[in-house]
Write a protein that holds these residues in place. Structure first.
Motif, PDB file in Angstrom:
ATOM      1  N   SER A  90       0.837  -1.206   0.000  1.00  0.00           N
ATOM      2  CA  SER A  90       0.000   0.000   0.000  1.00  0.00           C
ATOM      3  C   SER A  90       0.864   1.245   0.000  1.00  0.00           C
ATOM      4  CB  SER A  90      -0.906   0.033   1.235  1.00  0.00           C
ATOM      5  OG  SER A  90      -1.804  -1.026   1.221  1.00  0.00           O
ATOM      6  N   VAL A  91       1.942   1.194   0.759  1.00  0.00           N
ATOM      7  CA  VAL A  91       2.861   2.327   0.846  1.00  0.00           C
ATOM      8  C   VAL A  91       3.605   2.492  -0.474  1.00  0.00           C
ATOM      9  CG1 VAL A  91       4.894   3.229   2.036  1.00  0.00           C
ATOM     10  CG2 VAL A  91       3.101   2.067   3.338  1.00  0.00           C
ATOM     11  N   CYS A  92       4.172   1.408  -0.988  1.00  0.00           N
ATOM     12  CA  CYS A  92       4.950   1.496  -2.233  1.00  0.00           C
ATOM     13  C   CYS A  92       4.066   1.814  -3.429  1.00  0.00           C
ATOM     14  CB  CYS A  92       5.704   0.195  -2.474  1.00  0.00           C
ATOM     15  SG  CYS A  92       7.081  -0.001  -1.337  1.00  0.00           S
ATOM     16  N   GLY A  93       2.802   1.495  -3.341  1.00  0.00           N
ATOM     17  CA  GLY A  93       1.882   1.837  -4.419  1.00  0.00           C
ATOM     18  C   GLY A  93       1.521   3.308  -4.452  1.00  0.00           C
ATOM     19  N   THR A 141      -0.668  12.352   0.100  1.00  0.00           N
ATOM     20  CA  THR A 141       0.217  11.484  -0.682  1.00  0.00           C
ATOM     21  C   THR A 141       0.100  10.043  -0.212  1.00  0.00           C
ATOM     22  OG1 THR A 141       1.792  13.274  -0.989  1.00  0.00           O
ATOM     23  CG2 THR A 141       2.611  11.049  -1.337  1.00  0.00           C
ATOM     24  N   LEU A 142       0.138   9.842   1.092  1.00  0.00           N
ATOM     25  CA  LEU A 142       0.080   8.507   1.680  1.00  0.00           C
ATOM     26  C   LEU A 142      -0.901   8.521   2.853  1.00  0.00           C
ATOM     27  CD1 LEU A 142       1.168   5.624   1.775  1.00  0.00           C
ATOM     28  CD2 LEU A 142       3.008   6.447   3.239  1.00  0.00           C
ATOM     29  N   PRO A 143      -2.156   8.137   2.597  1.00  0.00           N
ATOM     30  CA  PRO A 143      -3.147   8.134   3.679  1.00  0.00           C
ATOM     31  C   PRO A 143      -2.751   7.171   4.805  1.00  0.00           C
ATOM     32  CG  PRO A 143      -4.191   7.814   1.528  1.00  0.00           C
ATOM     33  CD  PRO A 143      -2.723   7.725   1.317  1.00  0.00           C
ATOM     34  N   ARG A 144      -3.014   7.587   6.020  1.00  0.00           N
ATOM     35  CA  ARG A 144      -2.682   6.726   7.172  1.00  0.00           C
ATOM     36  C   ARG A 144      -3.378   5.379   7.095  1.00  0.00           C
ATOM     37  NH1 ARG A 144      -2.600  11.071  11.885  1.00  0.00           N
ATOM     38  NH2 ARG A 144      -0.465  11.740  11.583  1.00  0.00           N
ATOM     39  N   PRO A 173       6.139   3.550 -20.533  1.00  0.00           N
ATOM     40  CA  PRO A 173       6.399   2.428 -19.619  1.00  0.00           C
ATOM     41  C   PRO A 173       5.135   2.054 -18.851  1.00  0.00           C
ATOM     42  CG  PRO A 173       7.338   4.449 -18.758  1.00  0.00           C
ATOM     43  CD  PRO A 173       6.820   4.764 -20.132  1.00  0.00           C
ATOM     44  N   ILE A 174       5.098   0.839 -18.381  1.00  0.00           N
ATOM     45  CA  ILE A 174       3.980   0.384 -17.560  1.00  0.00           C
ATOM     46  C   ILE A 174       4.055   1.108 -16.218  1.00  0.00           C
ATOM     47  CG2 ILE A 174       3.025  -1.615 -16.331  1.00  0.00           C
ATOM     48  CD1 ILE A 174       4.118  -3.329 -18.647  1.00  0.00           C
ATOM     49  N   SER A 175       2.919   1.509 -15.687  1.00  0.00           N
ATOM     50  CA  SER A 175       2.890   2.185 -14.388  1.00  0.00           C
ATOM     51  C   SER A 175       2.935   1.130 -13.281  1.00  0.00           C
ATOM     52  CB  SER A 175       1.632   3.053 -14.270  1.00  0.00           C
ATOM     53  OG  SER A 175       1.677   3.777 -13.071  1.00  0.00           O
ATOM     54  N   ILE A 176       4.134   0.645 -13.048  1.00  0.00           N
ATOM     55  CA  ILE A 176       4.363  -0.467 -12.130  1.00  0.00           C
ATOM     56  C   ILE A 176       3.932  -0.103 -10.713  1.00  0.00           C
ATOM     57  CG2 ILE A 176       6.165  -1.937 -11.143  1.00  0.00           C
ATOM     58  CD1 ILE A 176       7.652  -1.545 -13.882  1.00  0.00           C
ATOM     59  N   MET A 177       4.263   1.098 -10.278  1.00  0.00           N
ATOM     60  CA  MET A 177       3.899   1.540  -8.928  1.00  0.00           C
ATOM     61  C   MET A 177       2.380   1.539  -8.749  1.00  0.00           C
ATOM     62  SD  MET A 177       4.644   5.165  -7.011  1.00  0.00           S
ATOM     63  CE  MET A 177       3.397   6.125  -7.827  1.00  0.00           C
ATOM     64  N   ARG A 178       1.670   2.057  -9.732  1.00  0.00           N
ATOM     65  CA  ARG A 178       0.209   2.141  -9.607  1.00  0.00           C
ATOM     66  C   ARG A 178      -0.458   0.764  -9.667  1.00  0.00           C
ATOM     67  NH1 ARG A 178       1.013   7.327 -12.088  1.00  0.00           N
ATOM     68  NH2 ARG A 178       0.337   8.902 -10.611  1.00  0.00           N
ATOM     69  N   LEU A 179       0.187  -0.196 -10.306  1.00  0.00           N
ATOM     70  CA  LEU A 179      -0.377  -1.553 -10.312  1.00  0.00           C
ATOM     71  C   LEU A 179      -0.365  -2.151  -8.907  1.00  0.00           C
ATOM     72  CD1 LEU A 179       0.928  -3.156 -13.619  1.00  0.00           C
ATOM     73  CD2 LEU A 179      -1.387  -2.403 -13.071  1.00  0.00           C
ATOM     74  N   CYS A 237       6.372   5.344  -3.646  1.00  0.00           N
ATOM     75  CA  CYS A 237       7.630   4.804  -4.153  1.00  0.00           C
ATOM     76  C   CYS A 237       8.198   5.739  -5.224  1.00  0.00           C
ATOM     77  CB  CYS A 237       7.386   3.420  -4.748  1.00  0.00           C
ATOM     78  SG  CYS A 237       8.845   2.638  -5.436  1.00  0.00           S
ATOM     79  N   THR A 238       9.502   5.791  -5.349  1.00  0.00           N
ATOM     80  CA  THR A 238      10.122   6.600  -6.403  1.00  0.00           C
ATOM     81  C   THR A 238      10.116   5.864  -7.743  1.00  0.00           C
ATOM     82  OG1 THR A 238      12.321   5.782  -5.847  1.00  0.00           O
ATOM     83  CG2 THR A 238      11.606   7.837  -4.794  1.00  0.00           C
ATOM     84  N   HIS A 239       9.699   4.640  -7.760  1.00  0.00           N
ATOM     85  CA  HIS A 239       9.548   3.744  -8.913  1.00  0.00           C
ATOM     86  C   HIS A 239      10.649   3.834  -9.966  1.00  0.00           C
ATOM     87  CE1 HIS A 239       7.514   7.118 -11.017  1.00  0.00           C
ATOM     88  NE2 HIS A 239       6.856   7.286  -9.902  1.00  0.00           N
TER      89      HIS A 239
END
Length: 183
Positions: A69-72, A169-172, A91-97, A75-77
Motif C-alpha cells: 500500500s505504501v509502495c503503491g 500522498t500517503l493516507p494513514r 512504460p507500464i505504471s508499475i507503482m500504480r499496479l 515509491c520513487t519507482h
C-alpha cells in the motif's frame, strides 16, 4: 537511423539504449526487476494483473514487499525508467499496479491474508521502531519462525510513513492496512 524514422526522438533512442545496456548486465532478470531496490518480481505480478488475477498478483508482491500500500503510493519507482515497454511507447505504471491490487483487496472487503510463518524456532527478537525498516525486519523474522516484539515510542506505528509523509500522498489508512497484516 531506422528507429528515428519510426518516430523515435533522440531522447527516446538514448533511453532504449540505456535499457538494453542494463539488461545485458544480468542474465535472466527483467530490467525493471534489476532497477527495483527490493528486487520485486515485476514481470510475474504484472502478468497476473493482465490476466485479472489481482489477489494472486498481490501475493507475489507481498513475497518481497510487506508494504505494498505504501509502495503503491509513495515509491520513487525507478523500475519504470527501465521498463522495456518504453521501447514501443510509455512504460507500464508499475507503482500504480501495486496500489491497484491492494485497492481491489480493500474494495472487496477482504482481510489481508496472515503471513505464512515457519514453525516457531524458540527464539525471540526485539525490533526498535516501527518505521519501514523495523516493520520489514519484523515481517521477515516472523516468517523465519522468530517471535517478534516491536517497540515504538509514538502513538501510531509506521514511523515517517505515518508522521512524515502528508496524508494526501500517503493516507494513514493505507499504512495501517499494511501494518495490520504484519501484526
Amino acid at each position: 537511423e531506422e528507429i528515428h524514422r519510426l518516430g523515435m526522438t533522440p531522447k527516446k533512442i538514448l533511453h532504449v539504449q540505456r535499457v538494453k545496456a542494463a539488461q545485458g548486465k544480468w542474465d535472466n532478470k527483467a530490467t525493471c526487476q534489476i532497477a527495483c531496490p527490493i528486487d520485486q518480481d515485476v514481470p510475474a505480478y504484472v502478468g497476473l494483473v493482465a490476466q485479472g488475477k489481482f489477489s494472486e498478483a498481490l501475493e507475489v508482491i507481498r513475497e518481497t514487499n510487506p508494504l505494498p500500500s505504501v509502495c503503491g503510493r509513495a515509491c520513487t519507482h525507478p523500475c519504470e525508467f527501465y521498463c522495456r515497454q518504453s521501447e514501443i511507447g510509455e512504460p507500464i505504471s508499475i507503482m500504480r499496479l501495486k496500489r491497484f491490487c491492494v485497492d481491489q483487496e480493500v474494495k472487496r472487503g477482504q482481510k489481508p491474508l496472515a503471513l505464512k510463518a515457519q514453525i516457531q524456532n524458540g527464539h525471540a527478537v526485539a525490533v526498535v521502531g516501527s518505521g519501514p525498516a523495523g516493520l520489514c525486519a519484523a515481517n521477515y523474522l516472523a516468517r523465519k519462525g522468530f517471535r517478534v516484539t516491536i517497540f515504538e515510542k509514538n502513538h501510531l506505528p509506521g514511523g515517517m510513513m505515518t508522521y512524515g509523509i502528508p496524508d494526501f500522498t500517503l493516507p494513514r489508512d493505507a499504512v495501517l492496512y499494511d501494518i495490520e497484516r504484519i501484526k
